[in-house]
Design a protein around this motif. Structure first.
Motif, PDB file in Angstrom:
ATOM      1  N   MET A 117       1.151  -1.263  -0.349  1.00 26.71           N
ATOM      2  CA  MET A 117      -0.017   0.022  -0.041  1.00 26.71           C
ATOM      3  C   MET A 117       0.787   1.357   0.245  1.00 26.71           C
ATOM      4  N   PRO A 120       5.289   2.078  -3.890  1.00 27.01           N
ATOM      5  CA  PRO A 120       5.186   1.556  -5.485  1.00 27.01           C
ATOM      6  C   PRO A 120       5.427   0.580  -5.905  1.00 27.01           C
ATOM      7  N   ARG A 123       4.400  -2.973  -4.258  1.00 29.49           N
ATOM      8  CA  ARG A 123       2.564  -3.280  -5.086  1.00 29.49           C
ATOM      9  C   ARG A 123       2.638  -3.582  -6.440  1.00 29.49           C
ATOM     10  N   GLU A 146      -6.693   6.780  -2.950  1.00 31.88           N
ATOM     11  CA  GLU A 146      -5.348   6.746  -3.925  1.00 31.88           C
ATOM     12  C   GLU A 146      -5.805   5.769  -4.889  1.00 31.88           C
ATOM     13  N   HIS A 150      -4.606   3.522  -8.537  1.00 27.77           N
ATOM     14  CA  HIS A 150      -4.170   1.476  -8.191  1.00 27.77           C
ATOM     15  C   HIS A 150      -5.012   1.089  -9.294  1.00 27.77           C
ATOM     16  N   GLU A 153      -2.912   1.406 -12.185  1.00 31.24           N
ATOM     17  CA  GLU A 153      -1.860   0.842 -11.861  1.00 31.24           C
ATOM     18  C   GLU A 153      -2.549  -0.314 -12.885  1.00 31.24           C
TER      19      GLU A 153
END
Length: 249
Positions: A117, A120, A123, A146, A150, A153
């Motif tokens: 979390m 990056p 993640r 956010e 996410h 992404e």
């Protein structure tokens, strides 16, 4: 809104949680895969419970940290992390097939979840690992302000996300969970139920510092190692079962 819980976290003679009491009241079981908890017998029994109560199964992988219950960060290379995740997911998925179940999503555990979390790079590594599984799986992660970033992404990896909020955890002002090291990080029954009602009625949570944050939530987590949460699980189920048309679901 669905209700999920981290289960199957006993190991050998060490017992964790109240799986038999919780399973009839949830929609999704996040089952430990052996790296932070969950020996083969525990995993098998937990899957049998999920099958009996028609509960969707998710993999709950972690850093290889049995001693620390997966709550300590580890400096794994991306390849090490990817391989360890695939190993854990595949092990649970194979055992699930013996119960005519199929793993539907992945929810990382403990320090790996927290690292995912806030970092990056971690993640992205988790997303790539889950997306590289031999069939599609969703990734469950915390609903924060956010969330849209996410989601973008995840789309780069062709990965579906499932956002969760926490019934029994206090939130920091940045929308993440207050560290368990701090007092008040885990809610008592009164604060837990108030937080659930606020999520269902308004799609928001109130942070430790008094900020009100809007969250888009697919599933609500109650921790199986929190006695207050276990005691309130039936009432939480009654609240969430009437929320299917709420905009945050």
């Amino acid at each position: 809104m669905l209700l999920n819980c981290d289960l199957g976290e006993s190991y050998g003679s060490w017992h964790m949680g109240m799986d038999e009491a919780i399973m009839p009241h949830i929609d999704q079981a996040n089952i430990a895969c052996g790296f932070h908890a969950g020996d083969p017998l525990t995993i098998d029994r937990t899957l049998a419970l999920a099958a009996r109560h028609e509960v969707q199964v998710g993999a709950h992988p972690a850093y290889p940290d049995l001693v620390g219950f997966g709550r300590r960060s580890m400096a794994l290379s991306e390849q090490e992390l990817a391989s360890s995740l695939r190993y854990q997911i595949a092990a649970l998925d194979g055992m699930a097939a013996c119960h005519n179940l199929q793993v539907a999503y992945v929810k990382p555990h403990g320090a790996l979840y927290n690292d995912m979390m806030v970092d990056p790079a971690v993640r992205a590594a988790v997303m790539r690992s889950v997306a590289s599984y031999h069939r599609p799986l969703a990734l469950m992660l915390q609903a924060t302000p956010e969330a849209e970033a996410h989601r973008e992404e995840a789309q780069q990896h062709g990965l579906a996300l499932r956002f969760e909020a926490f019934a029994d955890r206090c939130y920091a002002d940045d929308g993440r969970l207050l560290s368990r090291r701090l007092p008040g990080a885990v809610h008592d029954r009164e604060h837990m139920l108030a937080q659930v009602r606020q999520l269902l009625d308004h799609g928001t949570i109130t942070t430790r510092g008094g900020k009100v944050l809007a969250l888009a939530v697919d599933s609500l987590c109650v921790h199986g190692d929190n006695p207050e949460g276990v005691m309130a699980i039936e009432e939480i189920q009654q609240l969430t079962s009437g929320s299917s048309e709420h905009p945050c679901s």
